[in-house]
Design a protein around this motif. Structure first.
Motif, short mmCIF file in Angstrom:
data_model
loop_
_atom_site.label_atom_id
_atom_site.label_comp_id
_atom_site.label_asym_id
_atom_site.label_seq_id
_atom_site.Cartn_x
_atom_site.Cartn_y
_atom_site.Cartn_z
N ARG A 87 0.83 -1.20 0.00
CA ARG A 87 0.00 0.00 0.00
C ARG A 87 0.87 1.26 0.00
O ARG A 87 0.55 2.25 -0.66
CB ARG A 87 -0.94 -0.03 1.20
CG ARG A 87 -2.21 0.79 1.00
CD ARG A 87 -3.27 0.41 2.01
NE ARG A 87 -3.90 -0.86 1.66
CZ ARG A 87 -3.79 -1.97 2.37
NH1 ARG A 87 -3.07 -1.98 3.46
NH2 ARG A 87 -4.40 -3.08 1.98
N HIS A 88 1.97 1.23 0.73
CA HIS A 88 2.90 2.36 0.72
C HIS A 88 3.55 2.51 -0.66
O HIS A 88 3.74 3.63 -1.15
CB HIS A 88 3.98 2.18 1.79
CG HIS A 88 3.51 2.46 3.18
ND1 HIS A 88 3.14 3.72 3.60
CD2 HIS A 88 3.33 1.64 4.25
CE1 HIS A 88 2.77 3.68 4.87
NE2 HIS A 88 2.87 2.43 5.29
N GLN A 137 2.19 1.63 -3.42
CA GLN A 137 1.11 2.13 -4.26
C GLN A 137 0.97 3.64 -4.14
O GLN A 137 0.87 4.37 -5.14
CB GLN A 137 -0.19 1.44 -3.87
CG GLN A 137 -1.39 1.80 -4.73
CD GLN A 137 -2.65 1.13 -4.22
OE1 GLN A 137 -3.06 1.36 -3.08
NE2 GLN A 137 -3.25 0.29 -5.04
N ASP A 138 0.96 4.15 -2.92
CA ASP A 138 0.85 5.59 -2.70
C ASP A 138 2.02 6.34 -3.31
O ASP A 138 1.86 7.40 -3.92
CB ASP A 138 0.76 5.90 -1.20
CG ASP A 138 -0.53 5.38 -0.59
OD1 ASP A 138 -1.50 5.19 -1.34
OD2 ASP A 138 -0.56 5.17 0.64
N ASP A 139 3.22 5.78 -3.15
CA ASP A 139 4.41 6.43 -3.71
C ASP A 139 4.37 6.46 -5.22
O ASP A 139 4.71 7.47 -5.85
CB ASP A 139 5.67 5.69 -3.22
CG ASP A 139 6.94 6.35 -3.72
OD1 ASP A 139 7.21 7.50 -3.31
OD2 ASP A 139 7.66 5.73 -4.52
N ASN A 195 1.69 6.43 -7.14
CA ASN A 195 0.64 7.33 -7.59
C ASN A 195 1.03 8.80 -7.45
O ASN A 195 0.53 9.66 -8.17
CB ASN A 195 -0.65 7.07 -6.82
CG ASN A 195 -1.28 5.73 -7.19
OD1 ASN A 195 -1.07 5.23 -8.28
ND2 ASN A 195 -2.04 5.16 -6.27
N ASP A 196 1.93 9.09 -6.48
CA ASP A 196 2.36 10.47 -6.28
C ASP A 196 3.40 10.91 -7.30
O ASP A 196 3.61 12.10 -7.51
CB ASP A 196 2.94 10.64 -4.87
CG ASP A 196 1.85 10.57 -3.81
OD1 ASP A 196 0.67 10.77 -4.17
OD2 ASP A 196 2.17 10.29 -2.64
N TRP A 225 2.48 0.35 -9.09
CA TRP A 225 2.80 -0.47 -7.93
C TRP A 225 2.67 -1.95 -8.23
O TRP A 225 3.29 -2.79 -7.54
CB TRP A 225 1.86 -0.12 -6.78
CG TRP A 225 0.47 -0.62 -7.01
CD1 TRP A 225 -0.55 0.00 -7.65
CD2 TRP A 225 -0.04 -1.91 -6.63
NE1 TRP A 225 -1.67 -0.79 -7.70
CE2 TRP A 225 -1.38 -1.97 -7.07
CE3 TRP A 225 0.50 -3.00 -5.96
CZ2 TRP A 225 -2.19 -3.08 -6.87
CZ3 TRP A 225 -0.31 -4.11 -5.76
CH2 TRP A 225 -1.64 -4.14 -6.21
N LYS A 263 -8.04 0.92 -5.62
CA LYS A 263 -7.46 2.25 -5.82
C LYS A 263 -6.98 2.33 -7.27
O LYS A 263 -5.88 1.89 -7.61
CB LYS A 263 -6.32 2.50 -4.85
CG LYS A 263 -5.90 3.95 -4.76
CD LYS A 263 -4.96 4.17 -3.61
CE LYS A 263 -4.63 5.65 -3.45
NZ LYS A 263 -3.73 5.89 -2.29
N GLU A 295 -5.74 4.35 -10.14
CA GLU A 295 -5.11 5.58 -10.57
C GLU A 295 -4.04 5.25 -11.61
O GLU A 295 -3.39 4.22 -11.53
CB GLU A 295 -4.48 6.31 -9.39
CG GLU A 295 -5.48 6.70 -8.30
CD GLU A 295 -4.84 7.53 -7.20
OE1 GLU A 295 -3.66 7.87 -7.34
OE2 GLU A 295 -5.53 7.85 -6.23
N ASN A 329 -11.55 3.90 -5.27
CA ASN A 329 -11.09 5.27 -5.47
C ASN A 329 -10.65 5.38 -6.93
O ASN A 329 -9.62 4.83 -7.31
CB ASN A 329 -9.92 5.61 -4.54
CG ASN A 329 -10.35 5.79 -3.11
OD1 ASN A 329 -11.43 5.37 -2.72
ND2 ASN A 329 -9.51 6.41 -2.31
#
Length: 342
Positions: A57-58, A60-62, A64-65, A74, A97, A99, A122
């Motif tokens: 999940r981390h 994934q967030d990285d 997407n940013d 991811w 999620k 994106e 999302n």
């Protein structure tokens, strides 16, 4: 020295090649099993699936940013080993999620919906999704938590999407990818309708960028964030009718509003529209306005907002003093605004 086969018959050569391919495939499977056993002996394989999912999940967030990320983002972690792939596939929330450009096509999108099972979705565009993707998305609006769409040529599909109930929707962002802007639910529609069939109880954030929706189309909401940018020529969000609807909308839905951003949404008729009206925004902590000084001054006259340091106001004014159409100065009501930045 190169090996040469003694087989001369073409048919027997084909058979021999097929047998060797089968033998190579069997060896590859056996070798893969050996590597799986080797990976199982590594310290990282001792991590429990729950911790691996959190790490993914981390990642994934990285991904997407970042402006530039691998084609699959991811999801490249699923190609590392069999265990990681299995952990990722069993965590439906990872696939909810959506994106990135690669996911918004007819090949990948149905697979993502299947892998996400019944987890909240999302959906955030990086590019214009196809009408087919929007149509598929409308079948899952009941589990969409955040929805961000860009485009204007898929209006029929988008209207179909926004007609469905949205019981867990928390954030909505609609953007036109052309400067001319887009309209939805205007006079050209064959029949008016309430967004989300009048049911979006958890919707808290709305962002409309060059995308016009008549305010009467929205259901009763408890918004905390509202940002609207209209076209330079105002189109719908700059007419007297829209202004009257906007004031009614804010009056009815502004009790929990914390952030309000209005860009080119007002109209010179604002003195007549607001003569006997007041908009109470008791929770407002940030106010951003981009409009004519005349419209901004009259808007302040009907806003009841906190006079605390947490409530700041930025505007497009060249100076703090305002001027009306007649050239007379219209000072800002300082009792209602704690800070003004030109």
């Amino acid at each position: 020295m190169a090996m040469r086969s003694s087989i001369r018959s073409p048919s027997r050569r084909v058979e021999a090649r097929a047998a060797l391919h089968k033998k190579a495939e069997d060896l590859s499977i056996r070798l893969s099993l050996v590597y799986t056993q080797l990976n199982a002996l590594l310290p990282v394989s001792l991590l429990p699936p729950e911790l691996l999912s959190r790490i993914f999940r981390h990642i994934q967030d990285d991904a997407n940013d970042r402006e530039t990320s691998p084609l699959l983002g991811w999801a490249t972690v699923t190609h590392v080993c069999r265990q990681w792939r299995q952990v990722a596939l069993e965590d439906a929330s990872l696939w909810g999620k959506i994106e990135g450009r690669v996911w918004h096509n007819r090949k990948w999108f149905p697979e993502l919906l299947a892998r996400s099972k019944q987890a909240p979705i999302n959906f955030n565009h990086y590019s214009r999704p196809s009408g087919e993707v929007i149509s598929m998305l409308s079948q899952h609006l009941f589990r969409i938590r955040a929805l961000s769409l860009c485009g204007r040529e898929y209006q029929p599909q988008l209207e179909g999407l926004l007609r469905s109930k949205a019981p867990i929707l928390e954030e909505l962002a609609l953007e036109s990818d052309e400067y001319g802007g887009s309209s939805l639910g205007g006079s050209a529609m064959s029949e008016p309708f309430k967004l989300f069939d009048g049911q979006a109880p958890k919707l808290r954030k709305i962002h409309l960028d060059l995308f016009c929706i008549p305010w009467i189309r929205f259901p009763k909401l408890r918004l905390t964030y509202l940002e609207v940018t209209a076209r330079a020529d105002r189109h719908y969000f700059g007419t007297q009718d829209s202004l009257d609807q906007l004031i009614s909308f804010l009056s009815e839905n502004g009790q929990d509003l914390e952030v309000l951003k209005l860009h080119r949404c007002l109209h010179p008729s604002i003195p007549q529209v607001t003569q006997t009206r007041t908009i109470e925004l008791p929770c407002l902590r940030s106010l951003h306005l981009r409009d004519s000084s005349f419209c901004i001054a009259h808007l302040f006259n009907l806003l009841a907002i906190p006079s605390s340091p947490n409530c700041t106001c930025t505007s497009s004014l060249q100076a703090v003093g305002l001027k009306s159409h007649s050239g007379l100065p219209l000072p800002l009501p300082s009792s209602r605004v704690s800070q003004l930045q030109a």
